[in-house]
Scaffold this motif. Structure first.
Motif, short mmCIF file in Angstrom:
data_model
loop_
_atom_site.label_atom_id
_atom_site.label_comp_id
_atom_site.label_asym_id
_atom_site.label_seq_id
_atom_site.Cartn_x
_atom_site.Cartn_y
_atom_site.Cartn_z
N PRO A 172 41.51 -0.68 -23.24
CA PRO A 172 41.25 -2.00 -22.63
C PRO A 172 41.03 -1.89 -21.13
O PRO A 172 41.63 -1.07 -20.44
CB PRO A 172 42.54 -2.77 -22.93
CG PRO A 172 43.60 -1.72 -22.97
CD PRO A 172 42.94 -0.48 -23.53
N MET A 173 40.15 -2.75 -20.63
CA MET A 173 39.91 -2.91 -19.20
C MET A 173 40.05 -4.39 -18.85
O MET A 173 39.97 -5.24 -19.72
CB MET A 173 38.51 -2.40 -18.82
CG MET A 173 38.35 -0.90 -18.91
SD MET A 173 39.29 -0.05 -17.62
CE MET A 173 39.27 1.62 -18.29
N PRO A 174 40.23 -4.73 -17.57
CA PRO A 174 40.42 -6.13 -17.18
C PRO A 174 39.15 -6.96 -17.39
O PRO A 174 38.07 -6.58 -16.92
CB PRO A 174 40.79 -6.06 -15.69
CG PRO A 174 41.20 -4.65 -15.45
CD PRO A 174 40.42 -3.82 -16.41
N PHE A 175 39.29 -8.08 -18.09
CA PHE A 175 38.19 -9.04 -18.24
C PHE A 175 37.97 -9.76 -16.91
O PHE A 175 38.79 -9.69 -16.00
CB PHE A 175 38.54 -10.04 -19.35
CG PHE A 175 37.39 -10.92 -19.78
CD1 PHE A 175 36.33 -10.39 -20.50
CD2 PHE A 175 37.38 -12.28 -19.48
CE1 PHE A 175 35.27 -11.19 -20.92
CE2 PHE A 175 36.34 -13.08 -19.89
CZ PHE A 175 35.28 -12.55 -20.62
N PRO A 184 38.01 -5.64 -6.67
CA PRO A 184 36.58 -5.75 -6.96
C PRO A 184 36.27 -5.44 -8.42
O PRO A 184 36.92 -4.60 -9.04
CB PRO A 184 35.96 -4.69 -6.03
CG PRO A 184 36.95 -4.56 -4.91
CD PRO A 184 38.29 -4.75 -5.54
N ASP A 185 35.29 -6.14 -8.96
CA ASP A 185 34.92 -5.97 -10.37
C ASP A 185 34.66 -4.50 -10.69
O ASP A 185 33.92 -3.83 -9.98
CB ASP A 185 33.66 -6.79 -10.69
CG ASP A 185 33.89 -8.29 -10.55
OD1 ASP A 185 35.06 -8.71 -10.64
OD2 ASP A 185 32.90 -9.02 -10.36
N PHE A 186 35.27 -4.03 -11.76
CA PHE A 186 35.03 -2.71 -12.34
C PHE A 186 35.45 -1.54 -11.44
O PHE A 186 35.09 -0.39 -11.71
CB PHE A 186 33.56 -2.55 -12.76
CG PHE A 186 33.09 -3.65 -13.65
CD1 PHE A 186 33.63 -3.82 -14.91
CD2 PHE A 186 32.13 -4.55 -13.21
CE1 PHE A 186 33.23 -4.87 -15.73
CE2 PHE A 186 31.72 -5.59 -14.02
CZ PHE A 186 32.26 -5.76 -15.29
N LEU A 187 36.20 -1.81 -10.36
CA LEU A 187 36.65 -0.72 -9.50
C LEU A 187 37.50 0.27 -10.28
O LEU A 187 37.29 1.49 -10.23
CB LEU A 187 37.45 -1.29 -8.32
CG LEU A 187 38.09 -0.24 -7.40
CD1 LEU A 187 37.03 0.58 -6.69
CD2 LEU A 187 39.01 -0.93 -6.38
N TRP A 188 38.47 -0.25 -11.05
CA TRP A 188 39.37 0.60 -11.83
C TRP A 188 38.59 1.34 -12.91
O TRP A 188 38.75 2.56 -13.10
CB TRP A 188 40.48 -0.26 -12.42
CG TRP A 188 41.41 0.43 -13.38
CD1 TRP A 188 41.58 0.14 -14.70
CD2 TRP A 188 42.30 1.51 -13.10
NE1 TRP A 188 42.53 0.97 -15.26
CE2 TRP A 188 42.99 1.82 -14.31
CE3 TRP A 188 42.59 2.25 -11.96
CZ2 TRP A 188 43.93 2.83 -14.39
CZ3 TRP A 188 43.54 3.26 -12.05
CH2 TRP A 188 44.19 3.54 -13.25
N PHE A 189 37.73 0.62 -13.62
CA PHE A 189 36.95 1.20 -14.71
C PHE A 189 36.09 2.34 -14.20
O PHE A 189 36.11 3.46 -14.74
CB PHE A 189 36.10 0.08 -15.33
CG PHE A 189 35.40 0.45 -16.62
CD1 PHE A 189 35.57 1.70 -17.22
CD2 PHE A 189 34.56 -0.47 -17.24
CE1 PHE A 189 34.92 2.02 -18.41
CE2 PHE A 189 33.91 -0.16 -18.42
CZ PHE A 189 34.08 1.08 -19.01
#
Length: 422
Positions: A172-175, A184-189
């Motif tokens: 899972p990744m953050p929605f 920021p969007d998708f930084l972790w991913f």
């Protein structure tokens, strides 16, 4: 309306304890037409549930019913596996002409089985087969079905626990909005993808809902979806959009991802694709992904010919002229104005709403209140369900064909139910 709970002896003694909707709506339904159901005692209910989104065109839609009756009366093929039939040919030609070509979508069409989770399973299998990788990324609060592969990419802990075995090969990744804009969007991913020490296996695909229905009516921004599509392209991952509940016009356009201007590699459809509540699902994918061997994914009920008939009739009737999208967006504005008024009246209780098209959610600071609102609404003759991991959201999912007067009636009933559960 005063509802006397019926004697449900046969349901309680013979049917499994797994039943759920009947517990919130303790009556025996008998007939339905349009946006209304009638129970066996003659009580009428306005439907803001629409078969969990499988009845976008209402109950017993007369145009679709006529097409179905005519087909059955001439002894048209009912069960056909994946044999070629006239009903399937008509559906495929209509789907191509009305849906795919006007949107310049090149998809091949697969009939994976009768349900949404069949479509998701086939999408996951195909992505893994194409990429030669096992891992699939999903998102927090996602819901993709109740079979094991679909549960592995579903977020709800209660539903996942029902599997009884470890659910693997899903990450899972953050929605969108999950971290309240703090990251920021998708930084972790993206950091995990690029770091050889992250422990994240290279995913074959990413699966996403543009609006998380079961997860609590969580609406992804168009820019977030575009950034996700770009990330998938750059990182050699397939993008799967699960449009099972939000497709077929629920958010306005036929596909919920159209607003964002993205073209997924794989799309799953079910629920309202048949138009009449008949079991049917599709898995759509780019032609170059069609690497299946004959029979590699099959099912006895993947060729529901009566569903092909009503599906073709629904597309011809509601999508050939472009009016359905405009109507749905207009009805959506009507809902939004009513929810705005409810939230202003209940601002002291932390009321807020969110949604798109004709899917909306109403939530309160007291997370238990949604269930009370839905229970009171049922007593007043309105069918509503809750959504979210704690059933904390009142979910509005009326038929797309509901009239403005019916919509106004239901919204007034909702407002009353909210007031009477303070």
């Amino acid at each position: 309306m005063t509802i006397t709970p019926p004697e449900l002896s046969v349901f309680e003694t013979l049917e499994s304890e797994v039943r759920s909707y009947c517990r919130g709506w303790p009556t025996v339904f008998d007939r339905a037409q349009g946006a209304r159901l009638t129970d066996e005692d003659g009580h009428e209910y306005l439907d803001f549930f629409a078969g969990a989104g499988s009845l976008n065109y209402g109950h017993n839609n007369p145009v679709l019913k006529r097409a179905l009756i005519d087909y059955l009366e001439r002894d048209g093929i009912t069960h056909g596996l994946d044999m070629a039939t006239t009903a399937k040919r008509t559906f495929l030609e209509t789907f191509q002409e009305v849906v795919l070509r006007p949107r310049s979508l090149p998809y091949k069409v697969m009939f994976p089985g009768p349900t949404g989770t069949n479509a998701v399973e086939s999408a996951l299998k195909l992505a893994r087969k194409v990429k030669g990788r096992e891992s699939v990324v999903s998102f927090t609060n996602a819901f993709h079905g109740m079979s094991l592969g679909s549960l592995a990419v579903t977020g709800n802990a209660f539903k996942r626990a029902g599997a009884g075995i470890p659910l693997v090969h899903g990450t899972p990744m953050p929605f969108d909005h999950y971290l309240d804009g703090q990251v920021p969007d998708f930084l972790w991913f993206e950091r995990l993808l690029e770091d050889q020490g992250s422990g994240l296996n290279k995913p074959a695909a990413v699966i996403v809902e543009t609006v998380q229905g079961e997860g609590g009516i969580n609406v992804a921004r168009a820019e977030w979806l575009r950034a996700l599509a770009d990330l998938c392209r750059r990182q050699d991952m397939l993008l799967i959009v699960d449009d099972i509940q939000m497709g077929c016009g629920r958010t306005g356009a036929f596909f919920s991802f159209e607003e964002a201007g993205v073209t997924p590699d794989i799309v799953t459809l079910s629920k309202s694709i048949s138009g009449y509540g008949l079991p049917m699902s599709l898995c759509l994918f780019r032609p170059e992904l069609d690497v299946w061997e004959p029979g590699e994914h099959n099912g006895t009920f993947r060729g529901n010919n009566p569903a092909f008939v009503t599906a073709a009739a629904a597309l011809d009737t509601y999508w050939a002229d472009g009016q359905m999208e405009k109507q749905t967006l207009a009805r959506g504005e009507q809902v939004e104005q009513a929810l705005l008024a409810i939230c202003e009246e209940n601002s002291a209780y932390g009321a807020h709403y969110r949604g798109r098209g004709l899917v909306w959610g109403l939530e309160f600071a007291d997370r238990s209140r949604a269930s009370k609102v839905c229970a009171r609404a049922f007593e007043l003759g309105l069918l509503l369900e809750t959504s979210g991991p704690e059933s904390q959201v009142v979910k509005l999912l009326p038929p797309l064909t509901i009239t403005p007067d019916e919509l106004d009636e239901g919204l007034r009933t909702l407002s009353r139910a909210v007031r009477e559960t303070v």
